[in-house]
Design an enzyme around this catalytic site. Structure first.
Site, short mmCIF file in Angstrom:
data_model
loop_
_atom_site.label_atom_id
_atom_site.label_comp_id
_atom_site.label_asym_id
_atom_site.label_seq_id
_atom_site.Cartn_x
_atom_site.Cartn_y
_atom_site.Cartn_z
N TYR A 118 0.75 -1.21 -0.02
CA TYR A 118 -0.12 0.09 0.12
C TYR A 118 0.85 1.17 0.09
O TYR A 118 0.21 2.49 -0.23
CB TYR A 118 -1.01 -0.24 1.17
CG TYR A 118 -2.04 -1.17 1.05
CD1 TYR A 118 -3.10 -0.87 0.03
CD2 TYR A 118 -1.85 -2.35 1.53
CE1 TYR A 118 -4.25 -1.86 -0.18
CE2 TYR A 118 -2.74 -3.37 1.35
CZ TYR A 118 -3.83 -3.15 0.55
OH TYR A 118 -4.69 -3.83 0.15
N PHE A 405 -11.13 -3.49 10.24
CA PHE A 405 -12.03 -3.20 9.24
C PHE A 405 -11.63 -4.22 7.98
O PHE A 405 -10.59 -4.17 7.80
CB PHE A 405 -12.63 -2.04 8.79
CG PHE A 405 -11.89 -0.82 9.05
CD1 PHE A 405 -10.84 -0.70 7.88
CD2 PHE A 405 -11.50 -0.21 9.95
CE1 PHE A 405 -10.01 0.23 8.03
CE2 PHE A 405 -10.56 1.11 10.08
CZ PHE A 405 -9.95 1.07 9.06
#
Length: 405
Positions: A118, A405
């Site tokens: 990322y 999440f």
């Protein structure tokens, strides 16, 4: 082709995610995943009519220093094994970033299952966590006196109504903590069975004070019946306290539960006061530290103008951003405590050149730009500029969240 996944394709999207992550969830968890996907933005990659990739963005609001910002939280990031290394993830992230201005999203966040991926999209580690393990076969020795007000156990069904207002009132004290709805409390924090380990008990909630001054959410697991020398495990999921004395009372409770010998707390803040008021650091050990929440500034100007500042600074920044060219350029950032920040494009020599990845990592106050300069990732052109900006970015407590999440 990259486009939004229609609601009619959610089941297909779930199956893709389960394929990629090698999961076979039970019906109740599948239902929960469907609910989450139905309530978020879903970007898909299609090969003809076959769904081969997905990125979902949960619409969270996050506490940042002195403010709250809408912050989509990326999850269910999946690429079919037949389509890896073909630009699928890059295309989906680009499609998502292109939609963010219309959604009013100046930043995004995620938990990285593979941290090498990322950074190239501009995400930097905005918070860090520590795994703390306590040998509770002996009483926890403390350097401070615990709060002696009585503790009480709270029914998990009643916990959201009690803990929610406390969390809302205190969460701004540490940047990086997202808003929690009553549904999120009930279906994520108070879920009856841990989907990752069914051997753990249902959630337990212990509270101190009226009005509430602190709480802990934990689960327990029996020791190995085939190995009498093993003791039960207490897994702490969250502990919040108004004062160190309240925190000490909660830690003392957790370490004194009968038939247990270890308390393991995953994802504690690096500045957890326990690490100072514990009298014996051989008993209270940090077993790992790790990057936790990854942050990405999508609209640098809006994000910088919206947060508060700890000190005055006047710095010209040259910002690089390969994925969102609108962020690139040279800007004067002028800030002071209690005053609106100014961030304007200028034709001037920069004091500091920084990539959006490192600026994103520093945004919540958890890392310093000086560290990026020392690592050769940012360049200081004017002596003292980096230290001045770091002083302005600093927060009283390190940013922290355990919200996955």
């Amino acid at each position: 082709m990259f486009r939004e996944i229609p609601e009619s394709d959610i089941d297909r999207a779930q199956e893709l995610a389960y394929l990629v992550f090698h999961e076979k969830p039970e019906d109740e968890l599948r239902k929960r995943h469907h609910e989450l996907l139905a309530g978020c933005l879903r970007i898909g990659a299609y090969d003809a009519e076959t769904l081969v990739g997905m990125v979902a963005a949960l619409p969270f609001t996050m506490a940042v220093p002195g403010a709250e910002l809408p912050c989509p939280s990326l999850t269910f990031v999946s690429v079919a094994p037949t389509h890896r290394r073909r630009g699928v993830l890059s295309g989906m992230i680009a499609e998502l970033f292109a939609r963010c201005p219309a959604e009013g999203w100046p930043m995004a966040a995620l938990w990285a299952s593979e941290t090498a991926i990322y950074g190239r999209f501009g995400f930097g580690p905005g918070t860090y966590g520590a795994t703390v393990e306590i040998d509770s076969r002996e009483a926890l020795r403390l350097r401070i006196a615990p709060d002696e007000r009585p503790l009480r156990l709270v029914d998990p069904a009643a916990a959201p109504a009690l803990l929610g207002p406390y969390y809302d009132r205190t969460r701004s004290g540490r940047a990086g903590r997202p808003e929690r709805s009553e549904e999120w409390w009930a279906k994520e924090w108070m879920v009856e069975q841990d989907p990752d380990d069914e051997d753990f008990s249902r959630p337990r909630v212990v509270a101190l004070g009226a009005p509430l001054a602190g709480y802990a959410v934990y689960r327990t697991k029996d020791g190995d019946s085939d190995r009498p020398e093993t003791s039960g495990l207490v897994r702490l999921d969250e502990l919040e306290a108004d004062t160190p004395a309240v925190a000490a009372a909660l830690w003392r409770y957790l370490t004194s539960l009968d038939l247990t010998g270890t308390v393991r707390a995953w994802g504690r803040p690096l500045d957890d006061p326990l690490l100072l008021f514990a009298a014996d650091r051989d008993q209270v050990r940090v077993t790992s530290t790790f990057p936790a929440l990854w942050v990405r500034l999508l609209d640098v100007g809006t994000a910088l103008r919206r947060r508060s500042w700890a000190a005055a600074a006047d710095v010209v920044l040259a910002v690089t951003d390969a994925a969102v060219p609108a962020n690139e350029g040279t800007y004067r950032l002028t800030v002071a405590p209690g005053a609106p920040a100014a961030y304007e494009s200028v034709d001037a020599a920069p004091d500091l050149t920084v990539d959006v990845r490192d600026l994103s990592a520093a945004y919540l106050g958890g890392t310093t730009l000086a560290a990026a300069v020392r690592a050769g990732l940012a360049t200081e052109h004017t002596a003292g500029a980096t230290d001045a900006l770091d002083a302005a970015l600093r927060t009283p407590l390190l940013p922290h969240t355990v919200e996955e999440f």
